[in-house]
Write an enzyme that holds these catalytic residues in place. Structure first.
Site, PDB file in Angstrom:
ATOM      1  N   HIS A 197     -27.774-109.550 -10.673  1.00  0.00           N
ATOM      2  CA  HIS A 197     -28.168-109.241 -12.048  1.00  0.00           C
ATOM      3  C   HIS A 197     -28.785-110.428 -12.774  1.00  0.00           C
ATOM      4  CE1 HIS A 197     -25.759-105.614 -11.325  1.00  0.00           C
ATOM      5  NE2 HIS A 197     -26.686-105.102 -12.089  1.00  0.00           N
TER       6      HIS A 197
ATOM      7  N   GLU B 217     -26.375 -94.302  -6.377  1.00  0.00           N
ATOM      8  CA  GLU B 217     -26.442 -95.681  -5.879  1.00  0.00           C
ATOM      9  C   GLU B 217     -25.344 -95.983  -4.873  1.00  0.00           C
ATOM     10  OE1 GLU B 217     -26.323 -98.362  -9.245  1.00  0.00           O
ATOM     11  OE2 GLU B 217     -24.734 -97.253 -10.232  1.00  0.00           O
TER      12      GLU B 217
ATOM     13  N   ASP C  54     -28.145-101.061  -5.896  1.00  0.00           N
ATOM     14  CA  ASP C  54     -26.813-100.861  -5.326  1.00  0.00           C
ATOM     15  C   ASP C  54     -26.857 -99.985  -4.081  1.00  0.00           C
ATOM     16  OD1 ASP C  54     -24.834-102.342  -6.721  1.00  0.00           O
ATOM     17  OD2 ASP C  54     -25.221-101.114  -8.484  1.00  0.00           O
TER      18      ASP C  54
ATOM     19  N   CYS D 141     -34.801 -96.177 -10.594  1.00  0.00           N
ATOM     20  CA  CYS D 141     -34.745 -97.256 -11.587  1.00  0.00           C
ATOM     21  C   CYS D 141     -34.324 -98.580 -10.962  1.00  0.00           C
ATOM     22  CB  CYS D 141     -33.817 -96.897 -12.737  1.00  0.00           C
ATOM     23  SG  CYS D 141     -32.100 -96.706 -12.249  1.00  0.00           S
TER      24      CYS D 141
HETATM   25  C1  PEP Z   1     -29.289-100.213  -9.295  1.00  0.00           C
HETATM   26  O1  PEP Z   1     -28.199-100.435  -8.774  1.00  0.00           O
HETATM   27  O2  PEP Z   1     -30.319 -99.960  -8.645  1.00  0.00           O
HETATM   28  C2  PEP Z   1     -29.442-100.272 -10.760  1.00  0.00           C
HETATM   29  C3  PEP Z   1     -30.565 -99.935 -11.338  1.00  0.00           C
HETATM   30  O3  PEP Z   1     -28.395-100.712 -11.485  1.00  0.00           O
HETATM   31  P1  PEP Z   1     -27.963-102.250 -11.587  1.00  0.00           P
HETATM   32  O4  PEP Z   1     -29.064-103.078 -11.030  1.00  0.00           O
HETATM   33  O5  PEP Z   1     -27.726-102.538 -13.027  1.00  0.00           O
HETATM   34  O6  PEP Z   1     -26.709-102.296 -10.770  1.00  0.00           O
HETATM   35 MG    MG Z   2     -26.413-100.367  -9.953  1.00  0.00          MG
END
Ligand code: PEP
Ligand code: MG
Length: 582
Positions: free
Chosen positions: A191, A433, A457, A504
């Protein structure tokens, strides 16, 4: 001129002076001394030991006067460590034999001890890690190191070098002065990387040990496109980088012309382009890059890096701000996805051996319904202001989805009883995910209005690769055939059920991978605002059948490397001018 290679996580090139922080966030102004300076540097270390020891003795005395027996015990344990001649000798040797600065010697040696104690485990030794950190702090202060708070009053542009940065530390960087950052640790999917991209700060992570090579103040080039860091570049290298930056800038300006045009392929297939945001302040960047709405609002960032949880009112205001700014476009607000690498001190779970498999995300919310209810109240109240949609993260079982939905219903009832107007048609969706969610998707789609595939994820859990760990980062491949099959299967199941699907995860932000996703049937992409103009350019330059050909070929391949090469080759053939600029 020296070079490091790491993982490129946020595009852009910066040239500025290095600011080096040690693991405790102390600024290391100098990492090496000259041979002539070795002995005076060792004496400086000796003096720092004397002063730090006096300081700790004073604290011990004060604790004894206040009859704070336990605390007195802690200080005398620290005093003993400080008086241990072996400790000082190890540091002296690094200075006298290898020209380390005193600051770097302190940081390296004590960090080695802290890691060894941590590895040995057990409560007694783990508690000693805190003592070691305190001693390190005391010594570094004596040696003139400034604590991290100095980051908030930077006066000139720097490129930050730090062992690691948490997502919330990254979010608090002052973009005016921090022109880029480089960390020893971290992987491309973590992140911290995502926040850097959102903030458009060029970044390179997972470089491995660099502290000995970097001097605060030395000139560096940070290349966030290629994951390269160049120390003390020569004039020619610098000129090459500056020229490439100018080219990229004029390419970016040329993309501005597409802003108000639709993202349609040459054969008229519309692809919806939404933005991922972490903070309401990012909405304007999203809209100016042509986003049609917000496809992922990571609300956990409201909770990170602050002393208290945001109140219902504060959250309500934040959600309303986003909805009003987006002005009728959809806003998918994801419920709290705290845990693993997104931790706040208030919500940290007892230390977990496997935090990415632990009490995070929807699991944490369902175990803490009072916290969850506050967020749901704020969302449902804000839903009157626009097209707000609620999305649950990390759903793995039907029970989780049902429990979360039940809570929404119960919060709606509460609000109605309290006299609030409540919308009943708020769309509810889930992130896909976790592979379990894909396997059970035919059931899930009967109980949600939309799905969004979180490839970050999904890649981590499919390949069993920690997305933030540089040691396994080469295995973290969103285009692994296994992940592609899961995406393809999800899109088919959602299409059959007639529910909307988006992607996403960060995969959608790379134009070449975006074409692959479109070929797999995805018609909505949500990505960091900075990626949207390039996505639109790529989409408007190809036909749906070209995207389908890319996807069909990729699905027949056996390894991530083959897919990567095939997709990039196709992209280069279709968009030869663009490939130079990304
Ligand atoms: C993902 O896991 O692809 C996602 C968009 O959520 P994050 O990156 O916040 O875990
Ligand atoms: Mg995620």
């Amino acid at each position: 001129m020296q070079e490091f290679q790491g993982f490129p996580v946020s595009p852009g090139v910066s040239i500025a002076q290095a600011l080096l922080l040690d693991r405790e966030g102390y600024q290391i102004t100098r990492s090496r001394v000259t041979t002539a300076e070795r002995s005076s540097e060792a004496e400086r270390l000796d003096r720092a030991f004397v002063s730090a020891s006096e300081q700790i003795a004073k604290r011990t005395e004060q604790a004894s006067e206040k009859q704070l027996g336990d605390i007195q015990g802690i200080f005398s344990a620290q005093q003993q460590l400080l008086l241990d001649p072996r400790l000082r000798e190890e540091m002296r040797q690094l200075i006298l034999r290898r020209s380390f600065s005193a600051q770097l010697a302190v940081s390296q040696v004590l960090n080695g001890y802290a890691q060894a104690f941590r590895r040995m485990g057990g409560t007694f030794l783990s508690e000693r890690v805190g003592d070691i950190r305190d001693i390190e702090r005391a010594l570094l202060e004596q040696l003139g190191g400034a604590p991290t708070t100095s980051l908030s009053n930077l006066q000139s542009p720097v490129i930050l070098f730090s062992h690691d940065l948490t997502p919330s530390e990254t979010a608090n960087l002052d973009k005016k002065f921090v022109l880029g950052f480089c960390t020893e640790a971290g992987g491309p999917g973590g992140h911290t990387a995502i926040v850097a991209r959102g903030m458009e700060i060029p970044a390179v992570v997972g470089v491995g040990s660099f502290a000995q090579q970097i001097r605060g103040g030395m000139e560096v080039i940070l290349d966030g496109y290629r994951g390269r860091v160049i120390l003390e570049p020569d004039a020619q290298t610098k000129e090459n980088y500056l020229r490439r930056s100018r080219d990229r800038q004029s390419f970016a300006v040329s993309l501005d012309a597409l802003r108000d045009l639709p993202a349609i392929t040459v054969d008229q297939t519309h692809v919806e382009l939404l933005a991922n945001i972490e903070f309401p302040s990012e909405v304007s960047a999203a809209l100016s890059r042509g986003a049609e709405g917000i496809g992922l609002y990571r609300t956990e960032f409201l909770y990170l890096g602050r002393k208290e949880d945001p109140s219902e009112e504060q959250q309500y205001q934040a959600y309303c701000e986003v909805l009003k700014a987006v002005n009728n476009g959809q806003v998918i607000i994801r419920t709290l996805d705290l845990g693993a690498d997104k931790l706040s001190t208030r919500h940290s779970v007892e230390s977990e051996a496997n935090p990415f498999l632990g009490l995070r995300s929807i699991r944490y919310c369902l175990r803490n319904p009072s916290l969850f209810r506050i967020q749901l109240r704020a969302m449902l109240r804000a839903s009157l202001e626009g097209d707000l949609r609620i999305m649950f993260p990390m759903i793995a079982t039907l029970n989780e989805l049902r429990s979360a939905r039940l809570l929404v219903r119960s919060v709606m009832d509460d609000l109605r009883e309290e006299g609030y107007a409540v919308r009943h048609d708020v769309k509810i969706g889930m992130m896909v995910e976790v592979p379990a969610a894909v396997m059970m998707l035919d059931h899930f789609v009967r109980e949600v209005d939309f799905i969004s595939i979180g490839t970050n994820d999904l890649t981590q859990y499919t390949l069993a690769v920690d997305r933030g760990n540089e040691a396994v980062a080469d295995l973290y491949q969103a285009v692994d055939p296994s992940v592609l099959r899961l995406i393809s299967q999800s899109v088919k199941v959602a299409d059959q059920a007639g529910i909307a699907t988006s992607v996403c995860g960060e995969m959608s932000s790379h134009p070449a991978y975006a074409l692959l996703l479109i070929g797999l049937g995805v018609r909505t992409l949500s990505s960091p605002p900075s990626a949207l103009p390039q996505l639109k350019k790529a989409i408007r330059s190809v036909s749906l059948s070209q995207c389908q050909a890319i996807a069909e070929r990729a699905l027949r391949l056996e390894t991530a490397h083959q897919v990567h090469t095939a997709v990039h080759d196709s992209f280069a053939a279709l968009l030869p001018d663009m490939v130079q600029q990304i």
